[in-house]
Design a protein around this motif. Structure first.
Motif, PDB file in Angstrom:
ATOM      1  N   LEU A  28      22.785 -87.101 120.293  1.00 61.99           N
ATOM      2  CA  LEU A  28      22.650 -87.492 121.698  1.00 61.99           C
ATOM      3  C   LEU A  28      21.212 -87.276 122.166  1.00 61.99           C
ATOM      4  O   LEU A  28      20.952 -86.743 123.245  1.00 61.99           O
ATOM      5  N   ASN A  29      20.281 -87.644 121.292  1.00 62.42           N
ATOM      6  CA  ASN A  29      18.832 -87.533 121.544  1.00 62.42           C
ATOM      7  C   ASN A  29      18.343 -86.090 121.613  1.00 62.42           C
ATOM      8  O   ASN A  29      17.206 -85.848 122.023  1.00 62.42           O
ATOM      9  N   ARG A  30      19.174 -85.150 121.221  1.00 58.37           N
ATOM     10  CA  ARG A  30      18.744 -83.748 121.129  1.00 58.37           C
ATOM     11  C   ARG A  30      18.345 -83.459 119.684  1.00 58.37           C
ATOM     12  O   ARG A  30      19.161 -83.654 118.777  1.00 58.37           O
ATOM     13  N   ARG A  31      17.127 -82.972 119.484  1.00 59.42           N
ATOM     14  CA  ARG A  31      16.644 -82.713 118.124  1.00 59.42           C
ATOM     15  C   ARG A  31      17.150 -81.362 117.647  1.00 59.42           C
ATOM     16  O   ARG A  31      16.739 -80.312 118.126  1.00 59.42           O
ATOM     17  N   VAL A  32      18.057 -81.409 116.683  1.00 57.91           N
ATOM     18  CA  VAL A  32      18.565 -80.190 116.059  1.00 57.91           C
ATOM     19  C   VAL A  32      17.884 -80.055 114.696  1.00 57.91           C
ATOM     20  O   VAL A  32      17.984 -80.951 113.863  1.00 57.91           O
ATOM     21  N   THR A  33      17.189 -78.938 114.491  1.00 53.22           N
ATOM     22  CA  THR A  33      16.497 -78.715 113.228  1.00 53.22           C
ATOM     23  C   THR A  33      17.478 -78.087 112.254  1.00 53.22           C
ATOM     24  O   THR A  33      17.786 -76.898 112.358  1.00 53.22           O
ATOM     25  N   CYS A  34      17.982 -78.882 111.328  1.00 49.56           N
ATOM     26  CA  CYS A  34      18.955 -78.376 110.365  1.00 49.56           C
ATOM     27  C   CYS A  34      18.223 -77.739 109.187  1.00 49.56           C
ATOM     28  O   CYS A  34      17.632 -78.433 108.354  1.00 49.56           O
ATOM     29  N   MET A  35      18.238 -76.418 109.151  1.00 44.35           N
ATOM     30  CA  MET A  35      17.574 -75.646 108.105  1.00 44.35           C
ATOM     31  C   MET A  35      18.502 -74.533 107.645  1.00 44.35           C
ATOM     32  O   MET A  35      19.278 -73.997 108.435  1.00 44.35           O
ATOM     33  N   THR A  36      18.417 -74.185 106.384  1.00 46.33           N
ATOM     34  CA  THR A  36      19.180 -73.048 105.878  1.00 46.33           C
ATOM     35  C   THR A  36      18.518 -71.756 106.349  1.00 46.33           C
ATOM     36  O   THR A  36      17.373 -71.757 106.810  1.00 46.33           O
ATOM     37  N   VAL A  37      19.228 -70.652 106.205  1.00 45.08           N
ATOM     38  CA  VAL A  37      18.679 -69.350 106.594  1.00 45.08           C
ATOM     39  C   VAL A  37      17.396 -69.063 105.823  1.00 45.08           C
ATOM     40  O   VAL A  37      16.389 -68.626 106.402  1.00 45.08           O
ATOM     41  N   SER A  38      17.406 -69.306 104.520  1.00 43.38           N
ATOM     42  CA  SER A  38      16.223 -69.031 103.707  1.00 43.38           C
ATOM     43  C   SER A  38      15.040 -69.894 104.126  1.00 43.38           C
ATOM     44  O   SER A  38      13.888 -69.445 104.104  1.00 43.38           O
ATOM     45  N   ALA A  39      15.308 -71.140 104.547  1.00 45.88           N
ATOM     46  CA  ALA A  39      14.226 -72.021 104.984  1.00 45.88           C
ATOM     47  C   ALA A  39      13.611 -71.542 106.298  1.00 45.88           C
ATOM     48  O   ALA A  39      12.395 -71.649 106.495  1.00 45.88           O
ATOM     49  N   ILE A  40      14.428 -71.026 107.196  1.00 44.79           N
ATOM     50  CA  ILE A  40      13.909 -70.501 108.467  1.00 44.79           C
ATOM     51  C   ILE A  40      13.048 -69.267 108.212  1.00 44.79           C
ATOM     52  O   ILE A  40      11.960 -69.124 108.781  1.00 44.79           O
TER      53      ILE A  40
END
Length: 386
Positions: A28-40
């Motif tokens: 819905l035009n909201r940018r969700v950054t999908c990252m794993t815990v290790s990537a964060i």
């Protein structure tokens, strides 16, 4: 996993869920950054090593609802470097909209905080906790110092007047005097986001995190949800049972409101936009206790281009077909950003194109995106072999 994600992983030559790519998913035009815990954790490490400042926020159903109600909150989450997925409800909404992602993309603080603390302990990064009641903060710091003896920790409670310039100045001065690498602001949503938004530029830290109730969790005041319930997407029910008075409105009214918004988006043909992020990785070779723990870090750059975007080349296709001018496309994109509508909704509203034409060229844009991203991936692999 559905076909879209499988195609992404194949193009990136990824066969292990531990190596999942970092994705920007626009729900819905909201940018969700999908990252794993290790990537964060890796992104925080990179920020600390390069001395750059990043803000890490998160999306759950409650945060999504707030982004619909508060324009400044929406803008904040769109502008931060990372707005990761902190709830199963977001992943379920993406699945409902056509993109089923692995559970590894749900980076809740229950999993994220232990990994981050251990990483900081090993690599010598310092942490400042801001928030909670004074007594709870002291308990949290005491428990962390016992578990991580050499970890540099400091903090300040959250019971000060956030609208008082003098009190804010005092808190900011204390944070900067401590010279932490990472600042975790646990004041609850949306107070913590607003405080970070107003004071980010004055904070001499490398990573600023929106922590919610994490300090109370570290103090043992709020219990972590059992893993089994969390994996079943029932963390909200567990938290509601633990704190019914405080969380009743958020979950009993907020969750249905979130589901209703997603259902409406699906009904009116709103589509997800998915991008694979460019990432810079640093692999540290030193152990904890070194006087220069980051001196032998190696830089590795992931040159993989954007993998899939259902709208990236949409405007280009329309201009090439002579249906719109480039000026019209720019006007439509500008309106899209200001109104939050999809690009096709703007075009329909302006009556520049009809629905059938839009659907045809959106399919053409998807094919072009896939072709170009595959070409970029092959180019990257070929370059690596030369």
């Amino acid at each position: 996993m559905n076909q879209l994600l499988i195609e992404m992983l194949e193009q990136l030559n990824i066969h292990n869920l531990e190596e999942l790519p970092n994705l920007n998913v626009y729900l819905l035009n909201r940018r969700v950054t999908c990252m794993t815990v290790s990537a964060i954790v890796e992104a925080i490490h990179t920020a600390c090593f390069t001395k750059k400042k990043i803000v890490i926020a998160h999306y759950n159903a409650h945060g999504f609802n707030l982004s619909m109600q508060l324009p400044w909150f929406y803008n904040f989450l769109q502008e931060v470097e990372i707005a990761h997925c902190d709830g199963s409800g977001i992943l379920k909404a993406m699945s409902y909209m056509g993109l089923e992602l692995p559970i590894q993309y749900r980076a809740s603080y229950t999993d994220l905080m232990p990994s981050l603390l251990q990483h900081c302990y090993q690599h010598g990064f310092s942490i400042f906790l801001l928030g909670s009641k004074p007594q709870h903060l002291e308990v949290a710091l005491d428990r962390l110092r016992k578990r991580y003896p050499s970890l540099k920790l400091s903090g300040h409670h959250g019971y000060f007047k956030t609208d008082d310039p003098h009190q804010n100045e005092t808190v900011i001065r204390q944070i900067n005097s401590a010279k932490p690498d990472i600042l975790i602001v646990g004041m609850g949503m949306p107070l913590q986001e607003n405080w970070i938004r107003l004071h980010r530029d004055y904070l001499n830290v490398h990573a600023i995190m929106c922590g919610g109730a994490i300090i109370d969790r570290l103090a043992g005041v709020v219990r972590d949800c059992p893993k089994l319930l969390s994996n079943l997407g029932l963390e909200w029910l567990y938290r509601l049972c633990c704190e019914p008075k405080r969380l009743a409105a958020r979950y009993l009214f907020g969750n249905p409101a979130f589901a209703f918004q997603v259902a409406l988006a699906k009904l009116y043909g709103s589509q997800l936009k998915v991008e694979c992020m460019r990432t810079t990785r640093y692999s540290c070779l030193k152990d904890r206790g070194s006087s220069n723990a980051l001196s032998t870090c190696k830089l590795e750059y992931d040159s993989s281009a954007e993998i899939y975007s259902s709208t990236k080349h949409f405007g280009h296709c329309l201009v090439e077909a002579g249906l719109l001018t480039q000026a019209q496309v720019e006007i439509a994109r500008s309106e899209q950003k200001s109104t939050g509508m999809n690009l096709d909704e703007v075009l329909l509203h302006k009556k520049w194109l009809n629905q059938q034409t839009i659907e045809y060229f959106k399919e053409k844009a998807v094919l072009l995106d896939r072709s170009m991203s595959l070409g970029a991936s092959l180019h990257t692999k070929t370059t690596a072999l030369l």
